[in-house]
Design a protein around this motif. Sequence first.
Motif, PDB file in Angstrom:
ATOM      1  N   ALA A  54       0.836  -1.209   0.000  1.00  0.00           N
ATOM      2  CA  ALA A  54       0.000   0.000   0.000  1.00  0.00           C
ATOM      3  C   ALA A  54       0.869   1.256   0.000  1.00  0.00           C
ATOM      4  O   ALA A  54       1.906   1.307   0.659  1.00  0.00           O
ATOM      5  CB  ALA A  54      -0.922   0.008   1.209  1.00  0.00           C
ATOM      6  N   ARG A  55       0.447   2.253  -0.749  1.00  0.00           N
ATOM      7  CA  ARG A  55       1.163   3.528  -0.762  1.00  0.00           C
ATOM      8  C   ARG A  55       1.027   4.193   0.595  1.00  0.00           C
ATOM      9  O   ARG A  55      -0.023   4.160   1.216  1.00  0.00           O
ATOM     10  CB  ARG A  55       0.587   4.456  -1.820  1.00  0.00           C
ATOM     11  N   LYS A  56       2.080   4.837   0.990  1.00  0.00           N
ATOM     12  CA  LYS A  56       2.087   5.491   2.292  1.00  0.00           C
ATOM     13  C   LYS A  56       2.250   6.995   2.143  1.00  0.00           C
ATOM     14  O   LYS A  56       2.746   7.654   3.038  1.00  0.00           O
ATOM     15  CB  LYS A  56       3.193   4.894   3.145  1.00  0.00           C
ATOM     16  N   GLY A  57       1.848   7.525   1.019  1.00  0.00           N
ATOM     17  CA  GLY A  57       1.958   8.953   0.776  1.00  0.00           C
ATOM     18  C   GLY A  57       2.316   9.201  -0.678  1.00  0.00           C
ATOM     19  O   GLY A  57       2.439   8.282  -1.478  1.00  0.00           O
ATOM     20  N   THR A  58       2.491  10.456  -1.003  1.00  0.00           N
ATOM     21  CA  THR A  58       2.818  10.823  -2.375  1.00  0.00           C
ATOM     22  C   THR A  58       4.325  10.943  -2.534  1.00  0.00           C
ATOM     23  O   THR A  58       5.073  11.008  -1.547  1.00  0.00           O
ATOM     24  CB  THR A  58       2.180  12.173  -2.738  1.00  0.00           C
ATOM     25  N   LEU A  59       4.771  10.994  -3.771  1.00  0.00           N
ATOM     26  CA  LEU A  59       6.189  11.209  -4.044  1.00  0.00           C
ATOM     27  C   LEU A  59       6.636  12.553  -3.474  1.00  0.00           C
ATOM     28  O   LEU A  59       7.730  12.665  -2.908  1.00  0.00           O
ATOM     29  CB  LEU A  59       6.457  11.145  -5.557  1.00  0.00           C
ATOM     30  N   ALA A  60       5.791  13.554  -3.588  1.00  0.00           N
ATOM     31  CA  ALA A  60       6.133  14.882  -3.059  1.00  0.00           C
ATOM     32  C   ALA A  60       6.358  14.819  -1.548  1.00  0.00           C
ATOM     33  O   ALA A  60       7.328  15.384  -1.030  1.00  0.00           O
ATOM     34  CB  ALA A  60       5.032  15.881  -3.387  1.00  0.00           C
ATOM     35  N   PHE A  62       7.261  12.183   0.188  1.00  0.00           N
ATOM     36  CA  PHE A  62       8.494  11.429   0.395  1.00  0.00           C
ATOM     37  C   PHE A  62       9.714  12.331   0.233  1.00  0.00           C
ATOM     38  O   PHE A  62      10.630  12.317   1.058  1.00  0.00           O
ATOM     39  CB  PHE A  62       8.555  10.252  -0.582  1.00  0.00           C
ATOM     40  N   LEU A  63       9.717  13.124  -0.842  1.00  0.00           N
ATOM     41  CA  LEU A  63      10.853  14.008  -1.093  1.00  0.00           C
ATOM     42  C   LEU A  63      10.974  15.097  -0.036  1.00  0.00           C
ATOM     43  O   LEU A  63      12.077  15.453   0.381  1.00  0.00           O
ATOM     44  CB  LEU A  63      10.751  14.611  -2.492  1.00  0.00           C
ATOM     45  N   LEU A  64       9.829  15.635   0.404  1.00  0.00           N
ATOM     46  CA  LEU A  64       9.857  16.674   1.435  1.00  0.00           C
ATOM     47  C   LEU A  64      10.377  16.150   2.770  1.00  0.00           C
ATOM     48  O   LEU A  64      10.989  16.884   3.547  1.00  0.00           O
ATOM     49  CB  LEU A  64       8.472  17.291   1.611  1.00  0.00           C
ATOM     50  N   GLU A  65      10.132  14.863   3.051  1.00  0.00           N
ATOM     51  CA  GLU A  65      10.555  14.270   4.318  1.00  0.00           C
ATOM     52  C   GLU A  65      11.951  13.640   4.240  1.00  0.00           C
ATOM     53  O   GLU A  65      12.441  13.096   5.219  1.00  0.00           O
ATOM     54  CB  GLU A  65       9.538  13.218   4.757  1.00  0.00           C
ATOM     55  N   SER A  66      12.588  13.730   3.102  1.00  0.00           N
ATOM     56  CA  SER A  66      13.898  13.111   2.908  1.00  0.00           C
ATOM     57  C   SER A  66      14.934  13.727   3.845  1.00  0.00           C
ATOM     58  O   SER A  66      14.983  14.947   4.016  1.00  0.00           O
ATOM     59  CB  SER A  66      14.363  13.308   1.461  1.00  0.00           C
ATOM     60  N   PRO A  67      15.778  12.883   4.434  1.00  0.00           N
ATOM     61  CA  PRO A  67      16.842  13.436   5.271  1.00  0.00           C
ATOM     62  C   PRO A  67      17.877  14.214   4.452  1.00  0.00           C
ATOM     63  O   PRO A  67      18.662  14.963   5.010  1.00  0.00           O
ATOM     64  CB  PRO A  67      17.477  12.195   5.916  1.00  0.00           C
ATOM     65  N   LEU A  68      17.846  14.076   3.137  1.00  0.00           N
ATOM     66  CA  LEU A  68      18.768  14.826   2.286  1.00  0.00           C
ATOM     67  C   LEU A  68      18.235  16.198   1.918  1.00  0.00           C
ATOM     68  O   LEU A  68      18.940  16.994   1.296  1.00  0.00           O
ATOM     69  CB  LEU A  68      19.062  14.033   1.003  1.00  0.00           C
TER      70      LEU A  68
END
Length: 87
Positions: A54-60, A62-68
């Motif tokens: 199951a998806r756990k969110g959008t790609l956006a 995921f990118l916003l929460e990235s540690p990078l």
Amino acid sequence: MLPVAKDTSWTVAGAKARLSEVIERAQSSPQTITKNGKPSVVVVSAEEWQRKTARKGTLAQFLLESPLRGADLDLERQRDEPRDLPL
């Protein structure tokens, strides 16, 4: 390679012969089918598969929460010429 518990491991021949039992046991815990003595596939319940895929969110998100995010990475693109391809 991860160890496989005896009570959840099946050979291909054993799984074929007792497929109904493999399916029944997979409702409560993953069942590993081995080929040539090595784990090959895992049978899980449809409910477990849906939960894992199951998806756990959008790609956006995921990118916003990235540690990078905010890291000062140097991402320079190569400017190579395209290669010649034979016709």
